[in-house]
Motif scaffolding. Structure first.
Motif, PDB file in Angstrom:
ATOM      1  N   LYS A  46     -20.166  13.098 -15.990  1.00 47.74           N
ATOM      2  CA  LYS A  46     -19.862  14.134 -14.997  1.00 47.74           C
ATOM      3  C   LYS A  46     -21.072  14.481 -14.133  1.00 47.74           C
ATOM      4  CE  LYS A  46     -16.293  16.253 -17.830  1.00 47.74           C
ATOM      5  NZ  LYS A  46     -15.743  17.463 -18.412  1.00 47.74           N
ATOM      6  N   ASP A  47     -22.145  13.701 -14.247  1.00 44.50           N
ATOM      7  CA  ASP A  47     -23.349  14.014 -13.472  1.00 44.50           C
ATOM      8  C   ASP A  47     -23.210  13.526 -12.024  1.00 44.50           C
ATOM      9  OD1 ASP A  47     -25.252  11.228 -13.570  1.00 44.50           O
ATOM     10  OD2 ASP A  47     -23.662  11.433 -15.053  1.00 44.50           O
ATOM     11  N   SER A  48     -24.037  14.039 -11.159  1.00 47.31           N
ATOM     12  CA  SER A  48     -23.957  13.771  -9.720  1.00 47.31           C
ATOM     13  C   SER A  48     -24.139  12.293  -9.390  1.00 47.31           C
ATOM     14  CB  SER A  48     -25.008  14.592  -8.971  1.00 47.31           C
ATOM     15  OG  SER A  48     -24.776  15.962  -9.160  1.00 47.31           O
ATOM     16  N   SER A  49     -25.032  11.623 -10.100  1.00 46.19           N
ATOM     17  CA  SER A  49     -25.279  10.208  -9.799  1.00 46.19           C
ATOM     18  C   SER A  49     -24.057   9.351 -10.131  1.00 46.19           C
ATOM     19  CB  SER A  49     -26.506   9.707 -10.561  1.00 46.19           C
ATOM     20  OG  SER A  49     -26.347   9.901 -11.950  1.00 46.19           O
ATOM     21  N   ALA A  52     -21.347   9.956  -7.591  1.00 42.69           N
ATOM     22  CA  ALA A  52     -21.691   9.335  -6.310  1.00 42.69           C
ATOM     23  C   ALA A  52     -21.371   7.841  -6.328  1.00 42.69           C
ATOM     24  CB  ALA A  52     -23.162   9.565  -5.989  1.00 42.69           C
ATOM     25  N   TYR A 126     -20.115  10.613   0.632  1.00 42.62           N
ATOM     26  CA  TYR A 126     -20.894  11.847   0.796  1.00 42.62           C
ATOM     27  C   TYR A 126     -20.025  12.973   1.346  1.00 42.62           C
ATOM     28  CZ  TYR A 126     -24.573  15.079   2.050  1.00 42.62           C
ATOM     29  OH  TYR A 126     -25.357  16.201   2.156  1.00 42.62           O
ATOM     30  N   LEU A 129     -17.844  14.263  -1.497  1.00 43.07           N
ATOM     31  CA  LEU A 129     -18.605  15.009  -2.500  1.00 43.07           C
ATOM     32  C   LEU A 129     -19.085  16.349  -1.945  1.00 43.07           C
ATOM     33  CD1 LEU A 129     -20.621  12.071  -4.076  1.00 43.07           C
ATOM     34  CD2 LEU A 129     -18.688  13.296  -5.090  1.00 43.07           C
ATOM     35  N   LYS A 130     -19.400  16.383  -0.667  1.00 39.31           N
ATOM     36  CA  LYS A 130     -19.826  17.639  -0.036  1.00 39.31           C
ATOM     37  C   LYS A 130     -18.687  18.656  -0.040  1.00 39.31           C
ATOM     38  CE  LYS A 130     -22.167  19.284   4.108  1.00 39.31           C
ATOM     39  NZ  LYS A 130     -22.662  18.914   5.437  1.00 39.31           N
ATOM     40  N   VAL A 135     -21.173  18.749  -7.079  1.00 41.42           N
ATOM     41  CA  VAL A 135     -22.309  17.887  -7.404  1.00 41.42           C
ATOM     42  C   VAL A 135     -23.571  18.385  -6.720  1.00 41.42           C
ATOM     43  CG1 VAL A 135     -20.867  15.838  -7.701  1.00 41.42           C
ATOM     44  CG2 VAL A 135     -21.876  16.297  -5.485  1.00 41.42           C
ATOM     45  N   ASN A 136     -24.694  17.944  -7.238  1.00 42.07           N
ATOM     46  CA  ASN A 136     -25.978  18.181  -6.593  1.00 42.07           C
ATOM     47  C   ASN A 136     -26.073  17.186  -5.436  1.00 42.07           C
ATOM     48  OD1 ASN A 136     -28.683  18.086  -5.806  1.00 42.07           O
ATOM     49  ND2 ASN A 136     -29.421  18.493  -7.877  1.00 42.07           N
ATOM     50  N   LEU A 137     -26.003  17.667  -4.203  1.00 45.39           N
ATOM     51  CA  LEU A 137     -25.945  16.778  -3.039  1.00 45.39           C
ATOM     52  C   LEU A 137     -27.218  15.975  -2.822  1.00 45.39           C
ATOM     53  CD1 LEU A 137     -23.915  18.905  -0.487  1.00 45.39           C
ATOM     54  CD2 LEU A 137     -23.176  16.891  -1.757  1.00 45.39           C
ATOM     55  N   ALA A 140     -26.811  13.067  -5.199  1.00 49.89           N
ATOM     56  CA  ALA A 140     -25.741  12.209  -4.685  1.00 49.89           C
ATOM     57  C   ALA A 140     -26.223  11.418  -3.478  1.00 49.89           C
ATOM     58  CB  ALA A 140     -24.520  13.045  -4.326  1.00 49.89           C
TER      59      ALA A 140
END
Length: 158
Positions: A46-49, A52, A126, A129-130, A135-137, A140
């Motif tokens: 579930k992490d941002s990377s 992405a 992007y 996700l935005k 997520v941490n943009l 990402a």
């Protein structure tokens, strides 16, 4: 949010019905067979990377089909020119030099088309996700930049 949520959110239902998902060791999109290949480790995180990476591959699935057709055509052009140049290798002089220049131009064209396709997939990812705000943009963006820069400098990891 998980990889499944990204897939459900990014892919419209009319594309989703034809799309297949395979788990393995790589992250890639097979546009000929409409298969998204996702690394099993990436899918469950579930992490941002990880999100992405899944979003980038989903970005390929929603790209217009002419993007992928242009890539196939440019790769075929490179293969044809390589074959012709190989057949003319017994000749020397101007003819061989002309085919070498044409081959280099075809390779650069293929590379540029690939870069555009990868950049477009990262932009689509992007934007999605935005919108989710899940997520941490910054993270990402870093991974989405790596996704298309892989084709900018082959084999260079940064």
């Amino acid at each position: 949010m998980t990889g499944g949520d990204v897939l459900d959110g990014m892919i419209p239902s009319f594309i989703y019905s034809d799309l297949r998902l395979r788990f393995g060791k790589e992250n890639a999109y097979d546009f000929c067979n409409q298969i998204i290949h996702i690394n099993s480790d990436v899918w469950g995180k579930k992490d941002s990377s990880s999100l992405a990476i899944v979003a980038h591959e989903c970005g390929h699935a929603i790209q217009p089909k002419h993007f992928h057709a242009s890539l196939i055509i440019s790769r075929c052009l490179v293969a044809i020119l390589l074959y012709v140049a190989g057949g003319l290798s017994m000749w020397t002089g101007v003819i061989q030099y002309a085919y070498l220049k044409a081959f280099i131009v075809a390779v650069i064209l293929c590379w540029m088309i690939t870069l555009i396709i990868e950049f477009d997939a990262s932009i689509k990812a992007y934007r999605f996700l935005k919108q989710t705000k899940a997520v941490n943009l910054k993270v990402a963006r870093l991974f989405l930049t790596r996704a298309y820069c892989t084709y900018l400098l082959w084999g260079w990891n940064f």
